[in-house]
Design a protein around this motif. Structure first.
Motif, PDB file in Angstrom:
ATOM      1  N   GLY A  49       1.391   1.029  -5.868  1.00 24.16           N
ATOM      2  CA  GLY A  49       0.225   0.725  -5.036  1.00 24.16           C
ATOM      3  C   GLY A  49      -0.705   1.922  -4.907  1.00 24.16           C
ATOM      4  O   GLY A  49      -1.926   1.785  -4.921  1.00 24.16           O
ATOM      5  N   ASN A  50      -0.141   3.120  -4.802  1.00 18.60           N
ATOM      6  CA  ASN A  50      -0.949   4.339  -4.732  1.00 18.60           C
ATOM      7  C   ASN A  50      -1.644   4.622  -6.056  1.00 18.60           C
ATOM      8  O   ASN A  50      -2.779   5.097  -6.087  1.00 18.60           O
ATOM      9  CB  ASN A  50      -0.089   5.531  -4.312  1.00 18.60           C
ATOM     10  CG  ASN A  50       0.281   5.460  -2.847  1.00 18.60           C
ATOM     11  OD1 ASN A  50      -0.528   5.080  -2.013  1.00 18.60           O
ATOM     12  ND2 ASN A  50       1.512   5.816  -2.527  1.00 18.60           N
ATOM     13  N   LEU A  90       0.814  -1.220   0.000  1.00 21.61           N
ATOM     14  CA  LEU A  90       0.000   0.000   0.000  1.00 21.61           C
ATOM     15  C   LEU A  90       0.846   1.267   0.000  1.00 21.61           C
ATOM     16  O   LEU A  90       0.366   2.336  -0.379  1.00 21.61           O
ATOM     17  CB  LEU A  90      -0.945   0.000   1.203  1.00 21.61           C
ATOM     18  CG  LEU A  90      -1.963  -1.145   1.225  1.00 21.61           C
ATOM     19  CD1 LEU A  90      -2.796  -1.101   2.503  1.00 21.61           C
ATOM     20  CD2 LEU A  90      -2.860  -1.104  -0.001  1.00 21.61           C
TER      21      LEU A  90
END
Length: 181
Positions: free
Chosen positions: A154-155, A149
């Protein structure tokens, strides 16, 4: 009597289940699938992986299930239906060796999303050991544990313009689906 074979065994991968306030009991989700006409319905894990059989075409199944789920749970449902053969391919073509330091994810989604994901990955900053590969129509991402995350990629995955186009699962989830399908 209907005979179900691997050509009509599927898994629906639901997007955004049991995250950010969208909480569902898998038994209730399964009952919605049964009410929508699906057979041999069961779930794998609590993250929205529903196994079922149907003689309908994938496009029709997706439309029926998204409508049924949206109406029952009062939210805009997005799900992606994969056949048993497609799931076998996703699992078998995983290009990454098992390594306890990393998570490996594969993505299911709309046609062409795998190319968009690869482009976004290539543009993003990467953690040490973070990799991605496109094998056929399947996108795979390996990320160090604890960085999923927090990674730049992931962002990117949380962007609103992408959110209805795919969902991801750890490669171990695909293995569990195959064991139960």
């Amino acid at each position: 009597m209907r005979v179900f074979n691997s050509d009509n065994k599927f898994c629906a991968f639901l997007r955004g289940v049991n995250v950010k306030g969208t909480n569902m009991k898998m038994a209730e989700v399964c009952s919605v699938f049964v009410g929508a006409g699906m057979k041999d319905v069961s779930s794998v894990l609590a993250s929205g992986n529903i196994l079922f059989s149907s003689e309908k075409k994938v496009e029709e199944i997706k439309e029926i299930l998204e409508k049924s789920m949206s109406e029952h749970f009062s939210y805009e449902a997005f799900l992606f239906v994969k056949s048993q053969k497609e799931i076998e391919t996703i699992f078998a073509e995983n290009p990454f060796e098992t390594d306890p330091r990393y998570h490996v994810y594969s993505f299911v989604g709309v046609d062409g999303i795998e190319k968009i994901l690869l482009l976004e990955f290539e543009k993003s900053g990467k953690a040490s050991g973070e990799e991605a590969q496109l094998i056929g129509r399947n996108f795979y991402w390996r990320v160090p544990k604890g960085n999923t995350l927090d990674s730049e990629f992931g962002n990117i995955l949380g962007r609103k313009n992408l959110k209805n186009s795919f969902t991801s699962r750890n490669i171990n989830t695909f293995e569990k689906v195959l064991k139960k399908i």
